[in-house]
Design an enzyme around this catalytic site. Structure first.
Site, PDB file in Angstrom:
ATOM      1  N   SER A 145       0.876  -1.188   0.000  1.00 48.88           N
ATOM      2  CA  SER A 145       0.000   0.000   0.000  1.00 48.88           C
ATOM      3  C   SER A 145       0.899   1.219   0.000  1.00 48.88           C
ATOM      4  O   SER A 145       2.050   1.132   0.443  1.00 48.88           O
ATOM      5  CB  SER A 145      -0.849  -0.001   1.276  1.00 48.88           C
ATOM      6  OG  SER A 145      -1.400   1.287   1.503  1.00 48.88           O
ATOM      7  N   TYR A 158      -2.624  -1.208  10.318  1.00 49.63           N
ATOM      8  CA  TYR A 158      -2.464  -1.346   8.863  1.00 49.63           C
ATOM      9  C   TYR A 158      -1.091  -0.820   8.430  1.00 49.63           C
ATOM     10  O   TYR A 158      -0.344  -1.481   7.687  1.00 49.63           O
ATOM     11  CB  TYR A 158      -3.594  -0.576   8.181  1.00 49.63           C
ATOM     12  CG  TYR A 158      -3.711  -0.778   6.684  1.00 49.63           C
ATOM     13  CD1 TYR A 158      -4.189  -1.972   6.164  1.00 49.63           C
ATOM     14  CD2 TYR A 158      -3.371   0.248   5.797  1.00 49.63           C
ATOM     15  CE1 TYR A 158      -4.321  -2.155   4.797  1.00 49.63           C
ATOM     16  CE2 TYR A 158      -3.511   0.081   4.424  1.00 49.63           C
ATOM     17  CZ  TYR A 158      -3.986  -1.121   3.926  1.00 49.63           C
ATOM     18  OH  TYR A 158      -4.109  -1.294   2.568  1.00 49.63           O
TER      19      TYR A 158
HETATM   20  C1  BGC Z   1      -6.190   1.651   1.879  1.00 50.30           C
HETATM   21  C2  BGC Z   1      -7.386   2.526   1.564  1.00 50.30           C
HETATM   22  C3  BGC Z   1      -6.964   3.963   1.421  1.00 50.30           C
HETATM   23  C4  BGC Z   1      -5.808   4.088   0.473  1.00 50.30           C
HETATM   24  C5  BGC Z   1      -5.290   5.522   0.372  1.00 50.30           C
HETATM   25  C6  BGC Z   1      -5.119   1.900   0.864  1.00 50.30           C
HETATM   26  O1  BGC Z   1      -4.023   1.093   1.176  1.00 50.30           O
HETATM   27  O2  BGC Z   1      -6.581   0.293   1.844  1.00 50.30           O
HETATM   28  O3  BGC Z   1      -8.327   2.386   2.597  1.00 50.30           O
HETATM   29  O4  BGC Z   1      -8.056   4.731   0.927  1.00 50.30           O
HETATM   30  O5  BGC Z   1      -4.766   3.261   0.880  1.00 50.30           O
HETATM   31  O6  BGC Z   1      -5.095   6.103   1.630  1.00 50.30           O
END
Ligand code: BGC
Length: 257
Positions: A145, A158
């Site tokens: 991410s 996360y």
């Molecule tokens: C997350 C999303 C978020 C995006 C940008 C992703 O990794 O799962 O929830 O909107 O990042 O912040």
């Protein structure tokens, strides 16, 4: 026409929906056979299988909770027994839970770190063990991410899981390079998938986020799949230890609300 992934077998975790489903379909279009991993919704996984078959690939469905070690080993084992190999591993399964840091529970921590990080860790270990025994090269593609590198207040679990995934990728690229195994991350920003269901339903929040995305829109799962196919193919043979940001420029333009 010969596909870039003809004769290859891929395991894609969390491939019943969203980015995982798009990657499975795309890898199949390029010639790969695929193992579709799911945990709760067999109907969704069935839908992915149908897409793979329509693209001309073979597909098998395996139920596996990647946060459970024995499920990880079984998932890789099934690829070898049912499809004859496992050349490409896409660690895509991921969850997120929002909570102020002071309110994060042990259960939240274990769930998020368990799927996003422990799962990728031990699945990669099972994948590499089989490749070493067979003396074969391989590709590991982690769907991390932008938050492997960018803050996300109220999502500390996360961020911790994705930051850990970044260092695991860098470390393994060096350790596994001599075996011909490449390891890379794709770091999506906001993509139009089920993980963003509540964001998509909250117009003010969505509009604020869109203002921070230079390209002015969310990404589509198929756009992530295109980069995954590149990394899985011979075109990506010399790429290892890298993160590909796929975020419309978000990481270069983040402003806290
Ligand atoms: C997350 C999303 C978020 C995006 C940008 C992703 O990794 O799962 O929830 O909107 O990042 O912040």
């Amino acid at each position: 026409m010969a596909g870039r992934l003809d004769g290859k077998v891929a395991v894609i975790t969390g491939s019943g929906s969203g980015i995982g489903q798009a990657i499975a379909e795309r890898l199949a279009q390029e010639g790969a056979d695929c193992v579709v991993d799911y945990i709760v919704e067999p109907e969704e996984a069935q839908d992915t299988v149908a897409k793979i078959t329509a693209a001309g690939g073979k597909a098998v469905m395996v139920k596996a909770d990647v946060s459970v070690l024995t499920d990880c080993t079984n998932l890789i084992e099934q690829a070898w027994t049912q499809l004859g190999s496992c050349d490409i591993l896409v660690n895509n399964a991921g969850i997120e839970r929002s909570a102020d840091f002071v309110d994060v529970t042990e259960a939240d921590f274990d769930a998020v770190l368990g799927v996003n990080f422990k799962g990728a860790f031990f699945l990669t270990q099972a994948f590499v063990r089989k490749l070493s025994a067979a003396k074969k090269p391989g590709r590991v593609i982690n769907i991390s991410s932008v938050h492997e590198d960018m803050v996300f207040p109220h999502f500390s679990t996360y961020c911790a899981s994705k930051g850990a995934m970044r260092m695991l990728m860098r470390d393994l690229a060096v350790e596994l390079g001599p075996q011909g195994i490449t390891v890379n991350n794709i770091a999506p920003g906001a993509i139009n998938t089920p993980i963003n269901k509540s964001l998509l339903a909250d117009k003010p929040k969505l509009d604020a986020l869109l203002k921070n995305i230079p390209l002015g829109r969310l990404g589509e799962p198929g756009e992530v799949a295109g980069v995954a196919a590149f990394l899985a193919s011979d075109d990506g043979a010399y790429v290892t230890g890298s993160t590909y940001f796929l975020d419309g420029g978000l990481i270069r333009n983040y402003h806290e609300q």
